[in-house]
Scaffold this motif. Structure first.
Motif, PDB file in Angstrom:
ATOM      1  N   LEU A 143      -0.800  -6.898  -0.534  1.00 30.25           N
ATOM      2  CA  LEU A 143      -0.742  -6.708  -1.979  1.00 30.25           C
ATOM      3  C   LEU A 143      -0.600  -8.071  -2.652  1.00 30.25           C
ATOM      4  O   LEU A 143       0.009  -8.980  -2.080  1.00 30.25           O
ATOM      5  N   GLU A 146       2.398 -10.607  -7.303  1.00 29.00           N
ATOM      6  CA  GLU A 146       2.912 -10.105  -8.576  1.00 29.00           C
ATOM      7  C   GLU A 146       2.998  -8.576  -8.576  1.00 29.00           C
ATOM      8  O   GLU A 146       3.904  -7.998  -9.175  1.00 29.00           O
ATOM      9  N   THR A 147       2.068  -7.924  -7.879  1.00 29.51           N
ATOM     10  CA  THR A 147       2.117  -6.460  -7.787  1.00 29.51           C
ATOM     11  C   THR A 147       3.347  -6.023  -7.005  1.00 29.51           C
ATOM     12  O   THR A 147       4.069  -5.112  -7.417  1.00 29.51           O
ATOM     13  N   ARG A 148       3.588  -6.688  -5.893  1.00 33.60           N
ATOM     14  CA  ARG A 148       4.759  -6.326  -5.082  1.00 33.60           C
ATOM     15  C   ARG A 148       6.056  -6.590  -5.844  1.00 33.60           C
ATOM     16  O   ARG A 148       7.018  -5.821  -5.744  1.00 33.60           O
ATOM     17  N   ARG A 150       6.480  -6.470  -9.142  1.00 30.47           N
ATOM     18  CA  ARG A 150       6.636  -5.404 -10.150  1.00 30.47           C
ATOM     19  C   ARG A 150       7.146  -4.124  -9.501  1.00 30.47           C
ATOM     20  O   ARG A 150       7.993  -3.413 -10.067  1.00 30.47           O
ATOM     21  N   ASN A 166       0.196   2.681  -9.399  1.00 26.91           N
ATOM     22  CA  ASN A 166      -1.199   2.500  -9.812  1.00 26.91           C
ATOM     23  C   ASN A 166      -1.753   1.139  -9.410  1.00 26.91           C
ATOM     24  O   ASN A 166      -2.885   1.035  -8.922  1.00 26.91           O
ATOM     25  N   ASP A 167      -0.983   0.072  -9.631  1.00 28.10           N
ATOM     26  CA  ASP A 167      -1.459  -1.268  -9.287  1.00 28.10           C
ATOM     27  C   ASP A 167      -1.646  -1.411  -7.778  1.00 28.10           C
ATOM     28  O   ASP A 167      -2.608  -2.042  -7.315  1.00 28.10           O
ATOM     29  N   ALA A 168      -0.728  -0.850  -7.012  1.00 22.82           N
ATOM     30  CA  ALA A 168      -0.852  -0.916  -5.555  1.00 22.82           C
ATOM     31  C   ALA A 168      -2.074  -0.125  -5.090  1.00 22.82           C
ATOM     32  O   ALA A 168      -2.803  -0.563  -4.188  1.00 22.82           O
ATOM     33  N   GLU A 169      -2.314   1.018  -5.705  1.00 20.35           N
ATOM     34  CA  GLU A 169      -3.488   1.821  -5.344  1.00 20.35           C
ATOM     35  C   GLU A 169      -4.768   1.035  -5.606  1.00 20.35           C
ATOM     36  O   GLU A 169      -5.696   1.035  -4.778  1.00 20.35           O
ATOM     37  N   THR A 170      -4.836   0.357  -6.734  1.00 24.25           N
ATOM     38  CA  THR A 170      -6.010  -0.452  -7.048  1.00 24.25           C
ATOM     39  C   THR A 170      -6.220  -1.540  -6.003  1.00 24.25           C
ATOM     40  O   THR A 170      -7.339  -1.782  -5.540  1.00 24.25           O
ATOM     41  N   ALA A 171      -5.133  -2.208  -5.609  1.00 25.03           N
ATOM     42  CA  ALA A 171      -5.237  -3.275  -4.610  1.00 25.03           C
ATOM     43  C   ALA A 171      -5.706  -2.736  -3.265  1.00 25.03           C
ATOM     44  O   ALA A 171      -6.538  -3.347  -2.588  1.00 25.03           O
ATOM     45  N   ASP A 174      -9.386  -1.821  -3.553  1.00 20.54           N
ATOM     46  CA  ASP A 174     -10.190  -3.035  -3.600  1.00 20.54           C
ATOM     47  C   ASP A 174     -10.355  -3.633  -2.205  1.00 20.54           C
ATOM     48  O   ASP A 174     -11.436  -4.108  -1.839  1.00 20.54           O
TER      49      ASP A 174
END
Length: 214
Positions: A143, A146-148, A150, A166-171, A174
């Motif tokens: 990840l 910054e995502t981790r 948050r 949501n941000d982790a899912e996007t990463a 991707d």
């Protein structure tokens, strides 16, 4: 919406992608051992095994995040549908007597079901975090820092929702798209899979999976 999100959010699409990854790994291992010996062959074999390992973790993390979202939706529905408890009904009645009915009894449902819903969402979020997303998780996925960070803050605050990861899912998606999904989308059976999924999901307004962006 990307094809990655849509296909992997459907059980049949997820299963098809897992089968594709297994075949990819087997083909890489066969190439690695195809008449080769020594250090180069071992390195190729190790790279093939790591490829499947990383993709499998990403898929498992994606599925866990989807399950967390489902848990949150179920918990929110339980709060909305729960009947008022007797104690909180008395509280609501008292409140109506004091303020002319402004409460309306909704607080009874919240008082009765909200703590259990919050506990379920917290347990679900903790499971996803400790298994897949924290730095020292046994199945940690890659990840952005910054995502981790948050997510660490969200876990510390202890307030969770369907959007927590949501941000982790996007990463995660991707990572899958970069490493494997484009090859999956170019495979011979992918168009048939899209048609089958489109038929089962009944996409509205004429949208088809084939028109979704990568």
């Amino acid at each position: 919406m990307r094809r990655t999100d849509v296909v992997l959010s459907h059980p049949a699409g997820l299963a098809a992608f897992r089968r594709f990854l297994a075949k990819e790994a087997a083909a890489q291992l066969e190439r690695a051992h195809g008449g080769r010996r020594g250090v180069a062959a071992r390195r190729m074999a190790d790279a093939a095994a790591q490829t499947l390992h990383d993709a499998g973790r990403n898929l498992d993390a994606f599925l866990a995040i989807c399950e967390h979202k489902a848990c949150c939706r179920t918990a929110a529905g339980a709060v909305a549908d729960a009947p008022p408890s007797s104690a909180s009904s008395e509280h609501a009645h008292s409140t109506r007597g004091e303020n002319g009915g402004a409460d309306g009894g909704g607080g009874g449902r919240a008082h009765g079901a909200a703590p259990m819903a919050a506990r379920l969402m917290a347990e679900s979020a903790a499971s996803v975090w400790h298994i897949y997303l924290s730095e020292d998780a046994p199945k940690a996925v890659e990840l952005p820092a910054e995502t981790r960070e948050r997510l660490r803050g969200a876990m510390s605050r202890g307030r969770f929702s369907a959007a927590t990861f949501n941000d982790a899912e996007t990463a995660v998606l991707d990572g899958l798209a970069r490493s494997h999904f484009r090859r999956f989308a170019a495979s011979a059976h992918f168009a048939d899979l899209l048609r089958a999924l489109a038929a089962t999901r009944g996409l509205s307004r004429g949208r088809s999976f084939a028109t979704l962006a990568d």
